[in-house]
Design a protein around this motif. Structure first.
Motif, PDB file in Angstrom:
ATOM      1  N   ALA A 217       3.343  11.443  -3.145  1.00 56.49           N
ATOM      2  CA  ALA A 217       3.246  12.579  -4.074  1.00 56.49           C
ATOM      3  C   ALA A 217       2.835  12.132  -5.477  1.00 56.49           C
ATOM      4  N   TYR A 218       3.130  10.892  -5.823  1.00 50.56           N
ATOM      5  CA  TYR A 218       2.828  10.375  -7.158  1.00 50.56           C
ATOM      6  C   TYR A 218       1.778   9.262  -7.138  1.00 50.56           C
ATOM      7  N   ALA A 219       1.100   9.077  -6.010  1.00 49.24           N
ATOM      8  CA  ALA A 219       0.137   7.974  -5.874  1.00 49.24           C
ATOM      9  C   ALA A 219      -0.958   8.039  -6.929  1.00 49.24           C
ATOM     10  N   GLY A 220      -1.480   9.226  -7.226  1.00 51.01           N
ATOM     11  CA  GLY A 220      -2.526   9.353  -8.244  1.00 51.01           C
ATOM     12  C   GLY A 220      -2.053   8.854  -9.590  1.00 51.01           C
TER      13      GLY A 220
ATOM     14  N   ARG B 217       0.841  -1.189   0.000  1.00 50.21           N
ATOM     15  CA  ARG B 217       0.000   0.000   0.000  1.00 50.21           C
ATOM     16  C   ARG B 217       0.877   1.240   0.000  1.00 50.21           C
ATOM     17  N   ILE B 218       0.491   2.238  -0.780  1.00 52.19           N
ATOM     18  CA  ILE B 218       1.181   3.520  -0.769  1.00 52.19           C
ATOM     19  C   ILE B 218       0.590   4.353   0.358  1.00 52.19           C
TER      20      ILE B 218
ATOM     21  N   ASP C 102       3.822   0.507   4.942  1.00 48.28           N
ATOM     22  CA  ASP C 102       3.352   1.295   3.804  1.00 48.28           C
ATOM     23  C   ASP C 102       4.563   1.857   3.068  1.00 48.28           C
ATOM     24  N   LEU C 103       4.428   1.994   1.763  1.00 49.46           N
ATOM     25  CA  LEU C 103       5.478   2.591   0.948  1.00 49.46           C
ATOM     26  C   LEU C 103       5.396   4.113   1.038  1.00 49.46           C
ATOM     27  N   ILE C 104       6.517   4.756   1.409  1.00 48.96           N
ATOM     28  CA  ILE C 104       6.533   6.223   1.401  1.00 48.96           C
ATOM     29  C   ILE C 104       7.519   6.768   0.380  1.00 48.96           C
TER      30      ILE C 104
END
Length: 142
Positions: free
Chosen positions: A129-132, A14-15, A102-104
């Motif tokens: 910041a780039y999840a979308g 999960r991000i 979680d991935l950060i």
């Protein structure tokens, strides 16, 4: 990101919604060199995945202009250790409130110019910041 040639049973990590504040404990993983000597012929790469406890650094703990909202400054909790050559693209993780990782961030490079990996901060691209974009790309190419 990579496209696999067959389905896998594992679920992707999960991000995180946010990378966390400076001081947030994190963990980095990778197969990069464990000896960052200037002579590439002497670099040693591990056979097993390495992990290192780190924490989110403040923007000011990396060189000016290096860290910002999309690039996370990362500080090692272990002296003379940090992500290095061969670790690019590896994850930076943090535990959420439920005890899940979680991935950060994603390993990007050094957090200061002209400093050996083991002697300075690391720089990580912020996954939140780039999840979308990541979710859109995965749904288009699923």
């Amino acid at each position: 990101m990579i496209r696999l040639n067959r389905p896998v049973a594992e679920k992707p990590i999960r991000i995180a919604d946010k990378p966390g504040r400076p001081g947030t404990p994190t963990r980095i993983l990778g197969f990069g060199t464990v000896d960052d000597t200037p002579d590439r012929s002497t670099w040693v790469f591990p056979d097993r995945l390495q992990e290192l406890d780190t924490f989110r650094g403040a923007v000011s703990e990396c060189a000016p202009g290096y860290a910002d909202d999309t690039r996370l400054c990362t500080i090692s909790q272990v002296p003379r250790a940090m992500a290095c050559n061969g670790d690019s693209g590896s994850p930076q993780l943090r535990l959420d409130r439920k005890g899940r990782w979680d991935l950060i961030g994603v390993t990007s490079g050094p957090g200061a110019p002209g400093v050996r990996c083991s002697e300075g901060p690391g720089l990580y691209t912020s996954a939140p910041a780039y999840a979308g974009w990541i979710h859109r790309a995965m749904s288009r190419n699923g």
